[in-house]
Write a protein that holds these residues in place. Structure first.
Motif, PDB file in Angstrom:
ATOM      1  N   HIS A   1      -1.347   3.263  -4.344  1.00  9.38           N
ATOM      2  CA  HIS A   1      -1.639   1.902  -4.799  1.00  9.38           C
ATOM      3  C   HIS A   1      -1.683   1.507  -3.840  1.00  9.38           C
ATOM      4  O   HIS A   1      -1.376   2.518  -2.347  1.00  9.38           O
ATOM      5  N   GLY A   2      -2.595   0.441  -3.318  1.00  3.29           N
ATOM      6  CA  GLY A   2      -3.395  -0.123  -2.103  1.00  3.29           C
ATOM      7  C   GLY A   2      -3.871   0.895  -0.920  1.00  3.29           C
ATOM      8  O   GLY A   2      -4.799   2.236  -1.335  1.00  3.29           O
ATOM      9  N   ALA A   3      -3.536   0.749   0.365  1.00  2.00           N
ATOM     10  CA  ALA A   3      -4.337   1.293   1.361  1.00  2.00           C
ATOM     11  C   ALA A   3      -3.633   3.169   1.069  1.00  2.00           C
ATOM     12  O   ALA A   3      -2.480   3.619   0.642  1.00  2.00           O
ATOM     13  N   CYS A   4      -4.784   4.169   0.708  1.00  3.82           N
ATOM     14  CA  CYS A   4      -3.970   5.551   0.426  1.00  3.82           C
ATOM     15  C   CYS A   4      -4.907   6.263   1.905  1.00  3.82           C
ATOM     16  O   CYS A   4      -5.966   7.130   1.349  1.00  3.82           O
ATOM     17  N   LEU A   5      -4.903   6.309   3.099  1.00  2.00           N
ATOM     18  CA  LEU A   5      -6.008   6.307   4.304  1.00  2.00           C
ATOM     19  C   LEU A   5      -5.488   8.346   4.798  1.00  2.00           C
ATOM     20  O   LEU A   5      -4.170   7.780   6.014  1.00  2.00           O
ATOM     21  N   GLY A   6      -6.691   8.430   5.411  1.00  2.00           N
ATOM     22  CA  GLY A   6      -6.149   9.557   6.510  1.00  2.00           C
ATOM     23  C   GLY A   6      -5.035  10.631   6.031  1.00  2.00           C
ATOM     24  O   GLY A   6      -4.912  11.318   5.045  1.00  2.00           O
ATOM     25  N   VAL A   7      -3.804  10.329   6.830  1.00  6.37           N
ATOM     26  CA  VAL A   7      -2.697  10.794   6.262  1.00  6.37           C
ATOM     27  C   VAL A   7      -2.007  10.619   4.997  1.00  6.37           C
ATOM     28  O   VAL A   7      -1.416  11.599   3.875  1.00  6.37           O
ATOM     29  N   GLY A   8      -2.418   9.681   4.846  1.00  8.63           N
ATOM     30  CA  GLY A   8      -1.415   9.064   3.935  1.00  8.63           C
ATOM     31  C   GLY A   8      -2.388  10.064   2.453  1.00  8.63           C
ATOM     32  O   GLY A   8      -1.903   9.778   1.291  1.00  8.63           O
TER      33      GLY A   8
ATOM     34  N   GLY B   1       0.955  -1.657  -0.151  1.00  6.43           N
ATOM     35  CA  GLY B   1      -0.285  -0.224   0.510  1.00  6.43           C
ATOM     36  C   GLY B   1       0.766   1.182  -0.001  1.00  6.43           C
ATOM     37  O   GLY B   1       1.493   0.930   0.160  1.00  6.43           O
ATOM     38  N   PHE B   2       0.117   1.986  -0.449  1.00  6.96           N
ATOM     39  CA  PHE B   2       0.887   3.819  -0.525  1.00  6.96           C
ATOM     40  C   PHE B   2       1.005   4.371   0.878  1.00  6.96           C
ATOM     41  O   PHE B   2       1.968   4.031   1.344  1.00  6.96           O
TER      42      PHE B   2
END
Length: 256
Positions: free
Chosen positions: A99-106, A55-56
């Protein structure tokens, strides 16, 4: 956890903690800011940001965080926000491969990047509905601007994550690509920009930031474009561009 390499005037910044989906703690965010400082000092003409592994970036690393004593405001306002501002103001075109998880601060890291290419299987948004917290790092502003109030609050209330395909179709980011192709495509785009007319790109970057932050009216934006052209006339790349058009040869821009 943050790796920086520079190749042919392009900086490659890699979030390299795949065992925790590149979640960011205080040390990692400090390293990320330092990497952007080092890339700026090196005078790069483009930058690529990506994550290693599945993930990212899964957002903040909350492993071991005690919510009773957590200085969440300090983490966000004194650490996250300055890093995002530094990323957004970076003096060269910036690209992210998500790619993958790009969540919150991401998600915030993507918002602070000029051009974002996402994998079709990416998961974008915030899982905060299950944590008793709320969307941060610029997520409200991005979602409201592109999606409107109803869809923004639907995503916040439900915690539903958008796929990369949905995010691009909704106007959040630039292009959607198969997961196996997104990093190579992002690097190729950054390399092309890094060989381009850097000062012209930066003029557009500054104007887009003003359109976003100051809500410039049409004719105010046109006036700024006119001033930018006059300023660019004195650059080496402007003269090279005209010469190559007139001489019918490929340009060789220096970024100056």
């Amino acid at each position: 956890m943050i790796d920086l390499t520079i190749t042919d005037d392009v900086a490659h910044v890699v979030l390299n903690a795949p065992h925790k989906r590149n979640a960011l703690d205080v040390e990692a965010l400090t390293e990320l800011g330092d990497a952007y400082d080092a890339a700026e000092a090196a005078g790069v003409r483009a930058l690529v940001l990506r994550g290693e592994g599945a993930g990212f970036c899964a957002g903040r690393d909350i492993a071991g965080v005690d919510p009773a004593t957590d200085d969440v405001t300090g983490y966000l306002s004194r650490l996250v926000t300055p890093v995002l501002q530094k990323m957004s103001a970076f003096p060269a075109p910036t690209f992210a491969a998500a790619h993958g998880a790009c969540l919150g601060v991401g998600l915030g890291l993507l918002i602070a990047t000029d051009v974002v290419y996402v994998a079709d299987t990416a998961k974008i948004g915030s899982p905060f509905a299950a944590l008793g917290a709320t969307l941060d790092s610029g997520g409200h502003a991005l979602f409201y601007e592109r999606l409107g109030a109803h869809k923004t609050l639907d995503l916040v209330y439900t915690g539903r994550l958008m796929s990369g395909t949905e995010a691009v179709q909704s106007g959040l980011f630039s292009q959607v690509l198969p997961a196996a192709e997104v990093i190579a495509a992002t690097v190729a785009a950054a390399s092309a920009a890094g060989a381009g007319a850097t000062q012209a790109f930066l003029a557009s970057k500054r104007l887009v930031a003003r359109l976003r932050d100051e809500r410039l009216a049409l004719w105010d934006a046109v006036a700024e474009e006119n001033l930018n052209q006059a300023s660019l006339r004195d650059t080496d790349d402007y003269r090279e561009g005209f010469a190559t058009f007139q001489q019918k040869r490929p340009p060789q821009f220096t970024g100056k």
